[in-house]
Every structure is written in C-alpha cells, then in structure tokens.
Design a protein around this motif. Sequence first.
Motif, mmCIF file in Angstrom:
data_model
loop_
_atom_site.group_PDB
_atom_site.id
_atom_site.type_symbol
_atom_site.label_atom_id
_atom_site.label_comp_id
_atom_site.label_asym_id
_atom_site.label_seq_id
_atom_site.Cartn_x
_atom_site.Cartn_y
_atom_site.Cartn_z
ATOM 1 N N ASP A 50 0.866 -1.178 0.000
ATOM 2 C CA ASP A 50 0.000 0.000 0.000
ATOM 3 C C ASP A 50 0.902 1.228 0.000
ATOM 4 O OD1 ASP A 50 -1.473 2.249 0.917
ATOM 5 O OD2 ASP A 50 -2.997 0.941 1.789
ATOM 6 N N GLU A 51 0.915 1.970 -1.120
ATOM 7 C CA GLU A 51 1.790 3.132 -1.258
ATOM 8 C C GLU A 51 0.987 4.412 -1.461
ATOM 9 O OE1 GLU A 51 5.671 0.766 -3.096
ATOM 10 O OE2 GLU A 51 4.625 2.216 -4.373
ATOM 11 N N ILE A 52 -0.173 4.497 -0.792
ATOM 12 C CA ILE A 52 -1.081 5.622 -1.073
ATOM 13 C C ILE A 52 -0.578 6.955 -0.507
ATOM 14 C CG2 ILE A 52 -3.052 4.061 -1.161
ATOM 15 C CD1 ILE A 52 -3.985 5.202 1.500
ATOM 16 N N TYR A 53 0.456 6.922 0.350
ATOM 17 C CA TYR A 53 1.015 8.170 0.895
ATOM 18 C C TYR A 53 2.360 8.517 0.253
ATOM 19 C CZ TYR A 53 -2.548 7.853 4.548
ATOM 20 O OH TYR A 53 -3.742 7.782 5.225
ATOM 21 N N ALA A 54 2.615 7.974 -0.932
ATOM 22 C CA ALA A 54 3.945 8.103 -1.548
ATOM 23 C C ALA A 54 4.374 9.551 -1.773
ATOM 24 C CB ALA A 54 3.974 7.341 -2.877
ATOM 25 N N ALA A 55 3.441 10.457 -2.075
ATOM 26 C CA ALA A 55 3.799 11.853 -2.368
ATOM 27 C C ALA A 55 3.658 12.766 -1.155
ATOM 28 C CB ALA A 55 2.948 12.391 -3.520
ATOM 29 N N THR A 56 3.492 12.178 0.032
ATOM 30 C CA THR A 56 3.359 13.013 1.236
ATOM 31 C C THR A 56 4.675 13.121 2.002
ATOM 32 O OG1 THR A 56 2.706 11.184 2.714
ATOM 33 C CG2 THR A 56 0.941 12.289 1.466
ATOM 34 N N VAL A 57 5.775 12.671 1.412
ATOM 35 C CA VAL A 57 7.082 12.738 2.075
ATOM 36 C C VAL A 57 7.567 14.186 2.058
ATOM 37 C CG1 VAL A 57 9.452 11.900 2.058
ATOM 38 C CG2 VAL A 57 7.595 10.390 1.326
ATOM 39 N N PHE A 58 7.952 14.696 3.233
ATOM 40 C CA PHE A 58 8.334 16.107 3.331
ATOM 41 C C PHE A 58 9.753 16.315 3.860
ATOM 42 C CE2 PHE A 58 5.557 14.832 6.874
ATOM 43 C CZ PHE A 58 6.426 14.959 7.951
ATOM 44 N N ASP A 59 10.478 15.226 4.087
ATOM 45 C CA ASP A 59 11.852 15.351 4.579
ATOM 46 C C ASP A 59 12.610 14.079 4.212
ATOM 47 O OD1 ASP A 59 14.065 16.382 5.797
ATOM 48 O OD2 ASP A 59 13.256 16.392 7.835
ATOM 49 N N GLN A 60 13.926 14.129 4.351
ATOM 50 C CA GLN A 60 14.748 12.944 4.083
ATOM 51 C C GLN A 60 14.536 11.906 5.171
ATOM 52 O OE1 GLN A 60 16.570 12.318 1.366
ATOM 53 N NE2 GLN A 60 15.843 14.258 0.516
ATOM 54 N N PRO A 61 14.684 10.620 4.897
ATOM 55 C CA PRO A 61 15.091 10.043 3.609
ATOM 56 C C PRO A 61 13.950 10.028 2.606
ATOM 57 C CG PRO A 61 14.641 8.309 5.183
ATOM 58 C CD PRO A 61 14.520 9.591 5.941
ATOM 59 N N ARG A 62 14.269 9.849 1.353
ATOM 60 C CA ARG A 62 13.263 9.836 0.300
ATOM 61 C C ARG A 62 12.458 8.547 0.321
ATOM 62 N NH1 ARG A 62 14.338 6.463 -3.900
ATOM 63 N NH2 ARG A 62 16.489 5.759 -4.241
ATOM 64 N N PHE A 63 11.316 8.588 -0.329
ATOM 65 C CA PHE A 63 10.470 7.404 -0.452
ATOM 66 C C PHE A 63 11.063 6.418 -1.459
ATOM 67 C CE2 PHE A 63 7.058 5.374 -2.999
ATOM 68 C CZ PHE A 63 6.586 4.502 -2.030
ATOM 69 N N ILE A 64 11.085 5.149 -1.095
ATOM 70 C CA ILE A 64 11.550 4.088 -1.994
ATOM 71 C C ILE A 64 10.380 3.129 -2.214
ATOM 72 C CG2 ILE A 64 13.174 2.187 -2.340
ATOM 73 C CD1 ILE A 64 15.077 3.613 -0.434
ATOM 74 N N SER A 65 9.959 3.002 -3.441
ATOM 75 C CA SER A 65 8.854 2.116 -3.789
ATOM 76 C C SER A 65 9.356 0.680 -3.936
ATOM 77 C CB SER A 65 8.211 2.562 -5.097
ATOM 78 O OG SER A 65 7.280 1.597 -5.572
#
Length: 485
Positions: A240-255
């Motif tokens: 479930d990756e429904i919050y993938a674009a809600t990252v606001f700081d490091q580290p980055r999102f890895i799918s």
Amino acid sequence: MVSISKNNQKQQLLSKIATNDGHGENSPYFDGWKAYANNPFHLTDNPNGVIQMGLAENQLCFDLIQEWVVNNPKASICTVEGAENFQDIAIFQDYHGLPEFRQAVARFMEKVRGDRVTFDPNRIVMSGGATGAHEMLAFCLADPGDAFLVPTPYYPGFDRDLRWRTGVQLFPVVCESCNDFKVTKKALEEAYEKAQQSNIKIKGLLINNPSNPLGTLLDKDTLRDIVTFINSKNIHLVCDEIYAATVFDQPRFISVSEIVEDMIECNKDLIHIVYSLSKDLGFPGFRVGIVYSYNDTVVSIARKMSSFGLVSTQTQHLLASMLSDEIFIDKFIAESSERLGERQGMFTKGLAEVGISTLKSNAGLFFWMDLRRLLKEATFDGELELWRIIINEVKLNVSPGCSFHCSEPGWFRVCFANMDDETMRIALKRISYFVLQPKGLNNIAAIKKQCSRRKLQISLSFRRLDHEFMNSPAHSPMNSPLVRT
C-alpha cells in the motif's frame, strides 16, 4: 417455545455478512469520528466542539487545485467550454478505463517516485478508492480463512477492507517501540511460524509504505528483506503506497517497484501495489483507487472484478487532463511537500514544548504521539480511559493505538493536514491546557474524578481560550494562507 425478538427475526431475514460486526464500526477509531459528527468544531459557529484529528485528509493545497480547475474549464464536461465532450464521456465505457486516464495515472506514479521506475498503463486496474482496491486484491489472492501478515500498528480500515466480505484473516507481525516499530526479519519469521503452528494458511504480506499510522518510511534494506522473505515463503506481497507523495523530509520514499527492478532473484508475479489519489492529491471523494500488479493473471482477474467499483468516466476525464499537466503536477508535489513539512513541524514542536514526544517521522498526514507517561496504568484499559478524557473533555478526536493493533498502550495517532492554521493552534492550546494544568502530568486519575464537577469550568476555560485566540490580530483566520475560502 422460546420467543424470538423482532430484532432477531429481522436479522434472520438478512445475510450473515450484512448483520455481522465485520465493518469494524464498533472500534474506538470510529467512535471518535462519531463524537466529532455529534459536536463538530467550527471557528465561529461552534468553537467549543470536537476538533477532528482522526481523519487523514490532505487539505493544505486545495487552493492550487482550485486555481487549476478555474484555469482549465475544458477539462470538465460540466462546463460551457467542455460540454462538447459530454456525449463521448457520458456513454458506456469498458472497465479497462479511459486510455488517457491510465496513461496519466501511470505517469503520475512515476513522477511521485522520482522517475526512478516506469509503470505500464496496461497493468493499471481501477477501483473505488484504495478500500475497493484492497478488497479486490484479497478476493484475487486468498480464499476465506486464509490470512495476510500485517506489521503492527496498522490502519484500522484494513480490518474492514480485507476481511469483512472476503473472509480473509489478518495476522499481526508484532513491531515494538524499542526500535521505532521497524519491521524486522525476525518479527516476520516469528509471525509466520506462529501462524503455521495455529494451522493458518498465510497467502501474503501486507505492508503500508509510508506507514499509517507511524508516518515513517521503509528503507531499502528492509524492503529487500521483505521481498526476500515473501519469495522464500512463496507468498504474495501487497504494498500500500497511497502516501507516496506526502514525504516532506529525508530520507526519500523508496517504492517496492524500485526494489524488484534491481533484484535478480525475485518472482514478480508475487508483487502487487495499491495506490490512490485520495491522500497524495487530497481527492478521497473522487474514489480513485488503483491496483498495479506484475502478475498478468491477477491483472486480468482484477479487471473483471473492477466492474463492481469503477471510477466514473467524468472523473477519469478530468483527472487525465490534470495529471497530464506536468508543470502543474511538479508544482503541486513540491508545494504539498513543503506545506506538509511546515504543518507537521509546527504541531510536533508545539507538543514538545509541553513535554509530549512523538515518533520521528517524515511522511504521511499524521504522526504517532507518545502519551505513555499520562496513563494511569500501562494497559489498554488505561489508554482508553485517557482517550475518553481527551475526546469528552479536551474535545480532540485523536485515535488510540489499540485501534491500530499497537502492541504497546499509550500511543495515539494525530492527523494534522485536515484543518486550517487557526484550528491547529486552538488544538495545541487545548492540549497545553490539559497537560499543564495543576497536577497534570502525574494525576490523570484525579483529573478524571474531577471531570464531572469541573465540566462547566473546563468548558468556560476553552471558551475564553478560543475567544482569546479568535480575536488576536496575529492569529486572525484572514492572515492564514491555508484557510479555505
């Protein structure tokens, strides 16, 4: 002969699914929503009402969406400019979805993941929100009685989405605060072995990345361990990756899509992604859910099942145009990330100033608040006792950890992106008043005993507090760029 009540007679006329408690509405998670619905806070109309902090909605960038809609009237078939397309969009469309919609969604998913992976539009299957997507996958991958492993704490809606109508079980992978609730190989193996000993057939592992309720990300090593684990057991992985674009700081999102592309020994037929536009774009009302599977058979079967929960062609048409506007999408993703970071920072800093800590996080529309030191006793009964005070007296709907199947009492999820700046400040003031009142930190039991006697006093205090905030020039709602017009 034993008489049967009218209520029982009515239930006997209905199905077992319709009349059981599988939807989960009897949990504290939904009880908090009901408390808000019965007495909703409003800056002017009901300043003493319950503030909704139990709903993970992203309302911080509606001004950008509204601006785009105004500037692109042809994107809708319900405007003078777009009406010429009305007939083509309104007539029957097959359940594959509009080609331009699937292409735009695939491109958006790539952008959210930093263009490090590509997605095939032909693998995208539509669904009525992530709720429908999860249920659809459960129907595809498991039979009644089979189970999915799920790391705790996890989103309470999973109990409804995957279990209620499918008969599938969820089996907890217990994660603990001593390592920030991280998923470990040991925890996965122990849960799998425990299920085997209980004669429960495990068909898959469900992970939520970024995590709801933790607001944390799975790192590359953990994701590799997870993919290796499911391959070794020959079970499915639902990401479930429904919050993938809600990252606001490091580290980055890895799918997980990045991981499976790099791993040589990986059975891609076992990998499935659930996505939606409800959180990243803030469109839960549009009911746009996505299943992206690397398994051809699952794609084919899911597409047939999707006919029970399609996305309207009017919605597809509008979103295809919006998501294809790459300049707008780039601006939206960047601005949303910045605003989420600012809001989360203000909230957690305000809590820290009154001695309340939170789990370090960098994603999502919520954070995981630690109130263990406020518990009368370190039990889930103690947690619920504290939660009832917060709901009924402090008038904040925060969600207790037990409703997320947390293994330790005293944790609460707090949603921060579904309100304007002024409501956030009032919520912080209420928490501060509650924590810093005389004997606050160490005398919750005493506070509870005094609640009925001091109900009027507390109500008047909040009224004065809210009035003070509302009339302060520095905190006028008109000064906040995030207040909706």
